[in-house]
Design a protein around this motif. Structure first.
Motif, short mmCIF file in Angstrom:
data_model
loop_
_atom_site.label_atom_id
_atom_site.label_comp_id
_atom_site.label_asym_id
_atom_site.label_seq_id
_atom_site.Cartn_x
_atom_site.Cartn_y
_atom_site.Cartn_z
N LEU A 21 43.66 24.28 27.87
CA LEU A 21 42.22 24.36 27.54
C LEU A 21 41.91 25.60 26.70
O LEU A 21 41.12 25.54 25.76
N THR A 165 32.53 23.69 24.21
CA THR A 165 33.24 24.85 24.77
C THR A 165 34.12 25.49 23.70
O THR A 165 34.16 26.71 23.53
N MET A 213 27.50 15.26 33.85
CA MET A 213 28.76 14.96 34.57
C MET A 213 28.63 15.31 36.05
O MET A 213 29.15 14.62 36.92
N TYR A 217 29.71 13.19 39.14
CA TYR A 217 30.87 13.58 39.95
C TYR A 217 30.47 14.21 41.29
O TYR A 217 31.29 14.32 42.19
N LEU A 240 28.03 31.17 33.49
CA LEU A 240 27.34 30.83 32.24
C LEU A 240 26.07 31.67 32.12
O LEU A 240 25.75 32.20 31.04
N ILE A 281 36.68 28.92 31.53
CA ILE A 281 37.63 27.85 31.18
C ILE A 281 38.70 27.74 32.27
O ILE A 281 39.10 26.63 32.66
C1 HEM Z 1 30.23 28.37 29.32
C2 HEM Z 1 30.10 27.43 30.19
C3 HEM Z 1 31.09 26.32 30.47
C4 HEM Z 1 32.35 26.14 29.98
C5 HEM Z 1 33.12 27.03 29.02
C6 HEM Z 1 32.87 24.92 30.55
C7 HEM Z 1 34.12 24.40 30.28
C8 HEM Z 1 34.61 23.21 30.79
C9 HEM Z 1 35.85 22.61 30.42
C10 HEM Z 1 36.81 23.16 29.40
C11 HEM Z 1 35.99 21.47 31.15
C12 HEM Z 1 37.14 20.49 31.09
C13 HEM Z 1 38.10 20.68 32.21
C14 HEM Z 1 39.32 19.81 32.06
O1 HEM Z 1 39.28 18.84 31.33
O2 HEM Z 1 40.35 20.11 32.70
C15 HEM Z 1 34.82 21.34 31.97
C16 HEM Z 1 34.59 20.33 32.86
C17 HEM Z 1 33.44 20.19 33.59
N1 HEM Z 1 32.35 21.04 33.59
FE1 HEM Z 1 32.10 22.69 32.46
N2 HEM Z 1 31.92 24.39 31.39
C18 HEM Z 1 30.81 25.22 31.36
C19 HEM Z 1 29.64 25.05 32.04
C20 HEM Z 1 29.37 24.03 32.89
C21 HEM Z 1 28.15 23.83 33.60
C22 HEM Z 1 26.93 24.76 33.48
C23 HEM Z 1 28.30 22.73 34.38
C24 HEM Z 1 27.35 22.07 35.32
C25 HEM Z 1 26.10 22.33 35.50
C26 HEM Z 1 29.62 22.21 34.15
C27 HEM Z 1 30.17 21.10 34.74
C28 HEM Z 1 31.40 20.54 34.47
C29 HEM Z 1 31.92 19.33 35.08
C30 HEM Z 1 31.22 18.49 36.13
C31 HEM Z 1 33.20 19.11 34.51
C32 HEM Z 1 34.10 17.90 34.78
C33 HEM Z 1 35.46 18.28 35.32
C34 HEM Z 1 36.26 17.07 35.70
O3 HEM Z 1 36.86 16.39 34.82
O4 HEM Z 1 36.30 16.80 36.90
N3 HEM Z 1 30.25 23.02 33.23
N4 HEM Z 1 33.99 22.41 31.75
#
Ligand code: HEM
Length: 546
Positions: A21, A165, A213, A217, A240, A281
């Motif tokens: 990532l 991201t 998401m 989830y 964040l 990340i």
């Molecule tokens: C700077 C802020 C953020 C970054 C850099 C970030 C980055 C990421 C990345 C790279 C993934 C993919 C993970 C993977 O495929 O292995 C991910 C998944 C996810 N993120 Fe974020 N995220 C951020 C903020 C947030 C916020 C604020 C929320 C919710 C309110 C959130 C909820 C989720 C969810 C639910 C997934 C799904 C993971 C899965 O496949 O089970 N993220 N995030």
């Protein structure tokens, strides 16, 4: 060797996902930064933008090679473990989803590294295409692709989330490099202005797709607070918020200062943003290794259990006897003295724990609670020193020596000075070695921080090692998984570690900023990190395993 690989597979796969990532985000960041942010402009007549583009392409190549290496490792580890544990043949493995996606990412990363040596518009277009292929292949290995319901919208949301991201977090190191390479204020202004536009849109996309998401989830407030998955998502949202705060300070600085005063300040803040962004990340990689909260209908911990675990208790300042532990003296027969039995205890499912398990937990809680006393003392002393009214409190780093002695004495009860295993022989055990190195590091930091306090100019780059290790320790707490077979116990362990991890990350980057920013801008970060330390101490004082 293979057995070891199988044992550590869980954590290794989180690390490899995190590596994928991070490098994938860098490629996404670069592929937008080079043609859009660092685009040649008639407003900048000198060749500074050209220099920025050259250095960015170099960073892009490094990221592509990094991604190829991580993918090669990922393919090897996954294949070896599957062949050993599931007795699968090479033919079955080659057809598996992970193998196809990993091979695509590996090939595309190698091609991108080669193509990034060519300077032409045509090469840039192909680089964009290769990075899109990498992103698509990567999305195919996360939860979205394996859902039975609502798969297509979840794949689109994951794609957008990872894309944004990359554009934002992955673009930040390019901005940092650009600000360093471009010596003129006009170029620095231009890079920052154009990058801010990308950042604003990316934040909106990340929040929108992240919340959408999460609805799918996690699904309910109970699951948000009662599962490891929910806690991890909350941790990302909190970090964040910290990044947005830094972005806001950036914005205010741009308005307050002008000319040459802006560049160095911006760079320092962007450094902290890169650090926190990469930690988010890493947390995301750990999130992918957890089952989504909605799938844990019967394993969500209820509020009553959470409240009972969090309820403040008087710290355990008396230790169980050594002889009560499960294996105080492995390999040696000893006379166990008659010790009063500890009170009975039960797991979250109501299963009784053996006496030695209760003693092990008591030993661990006692260690955490005394560590809490020391860390709280360190934070409070640092705060007192910050007021400027207690010169003597500047000696707070001496507490680190107390921590070192504590780790050394209590970390490994089977070894010298408490256990029968000798001082020298016990160095050969990995865990003991790690504990002793941590103790030695604490002593080194104590000496070094004392020098920095007495003569701030004596620090140099070495002064940054302590904040970096605090931030890295926090990131480790956020990414390491607990090999507990009980999902509910795993959540309770995660619940106590995640807040400590976030506080450690924030304290590390606040201290970093205190050292790096010009003296007149240090006031806020100089207050933040001691407060974080004190809160970590409080958290440790209430640490519980049952
Ligand atoms: C700077 C802020 C953020 C970054 C850099 C970030 C980055 C990421 C990345 C790279 C993934 C993919 C993970 C993977 O495929 O292995 C991910 C998944 C996810 N993120 Fe974020 N995220 C951020 C903020 C947030 C916020 C604020 C929320 C919710 C309110 C959130 C909820 C989720 C969810 C639910 C997934 C799904 C993971 C899965 O496949 O089970 N993220 N995030």
């Amino acid at each position: 060797m293979l057995l070891r690989l199988v044992n550590i597979f869980g954590y290794l796969s989180v690390l490899l996902r995190a590596g994928t990532l991070v490098f994938q985000s860098l490629l996404l960041g670069g592929v937008l930064f080079i043609p859009w942010v660092a685009r040649p402009s008639s407003e900048i007549p000198d060749n500074s933008l050209e220099k920025v583009r050259s250095s960015s392409l170099r960073l892009f190549r490094i990221a592509a090679i990094g991604l190829a290496i991580v993918q090669a490792l990922y393919l090897y580890v996954n294949s070896a473990v599957l062949m050993a544990s599931a007795e699968m043949g090479l033919r079955d493995i080659v057809g598996a989803n992970f193998f196809i996606s990993g091979s695509i990412v590996f090939t595309a990363a190698i091609l991108a590294a080669l193509l990034a040596t060519i300077r032409s518009k045509f090469a840039m277009t192909w680089l964009g295409l290769l990075v899109a292929i990498i992103l698509a292949a990567s999305v195919m290995t996360n939860h979205a692709a394996s859902r039975m319901d609502g798969r297509a919208p979840l794949i689109v949301l994951s794609f957008l989330h990872e894309l944004a991201t990359g554009f934002w977090i992955g673009g930040l190191p390019f901005l940092l490099l650009g600000l360093f390479v471009a010596k003129t204020t006009s170029t620095q202004w231009r890079l920052t202005r154009r990058f801010s536009q990308i950042a604003l849109v990316s934040v909106a996309v990340i929040v929108f797709s992240g919340v959408a998401m999460s609805l799918s989830y996690i699904g309910s407030v109970r699951s948000l607070f009662g599962t490891a998955y929910g806690v991890m998502v909350s941790a990302k949202a909190i970090m964040l918020a910290a990044m947005l705060l830094l972005g806001g300070i950036n914005f205010l600085l741009l308005r307050k200062y002008s000319g040459d005063a802006v560049g160095p300040r911006l760079r320092r803040l962007v450094e902290a943003e890169v650090g926190i962004g990469i930690t988010i990340i890493l947390t995301a990689a750990s999130l992918t290794s957890q089952p989504p909260a909605v799938d844990l209908v019967n394993d969500t911990v209820d509020f009553a259990h959470i409240a009972s675990r969090l309820k403040p208790h008087w710290p355990r300042l008396a230790s169980p006897e050594l002889a009560q532990l499960s294996s105080p003296f492995p390999g040696r027969k000893i006379d166990i003295p008659a010790v009063a039995p500890l009170p009975a205890a039960y797991t979250i499912d109501g299963a009784p724990l053996s006496r030695s398990e209760v003693a092990d937990i008591g030993w661990s809680e006692y260690n955490h609670h005394w560590m809490g006393v020391l860390v709280l003392a360190m934070g409070l002393l640092a705060l007192l020193a910050r007021t400027g009214h207690a010169k003597w409190a500047e000696y707070w780093p001496l507490v680190l020596i107390g921590i070192a002695i504590f780790i050394f004495a209590r970390g490994d009860p089977e070894c010298w000075p408490l256990g029968p295993q000798g001082f020298w022989i016990s160095w050969t055990k990995t865990e003991v070695f790690q504990h002793r190195m941590a103790a030695l590091l604490c002593i080194a930091f104590a000496i070094f921080e004392l020098r920095v306090r007495r003569r701030p100019s004596s620090g140099g780059p070495l002064a940054l090692v302590f904040p970096l290790l605090c931030a890295a320790g926090g990131a480790l707490l956020l990414t390491h998984s607990h090999s507990l077979t009980n999902v509910q116990e795993e959540f309770l362990a995660e619940m106590s570690h995640v807040p400590l991890g976030i506080l450690a990350v924030l304290s590390g980057w606040a201290r970093w900023l205190e050292i790096r920013l010009p003296p007149e801008d240090r006031a806020i970060p100089a207050w933040i990190w001691p407060v974080c330390f004190a809160l970590i101490g409080v958290g440790l004082l209430n640490y519980r395993e049952i």
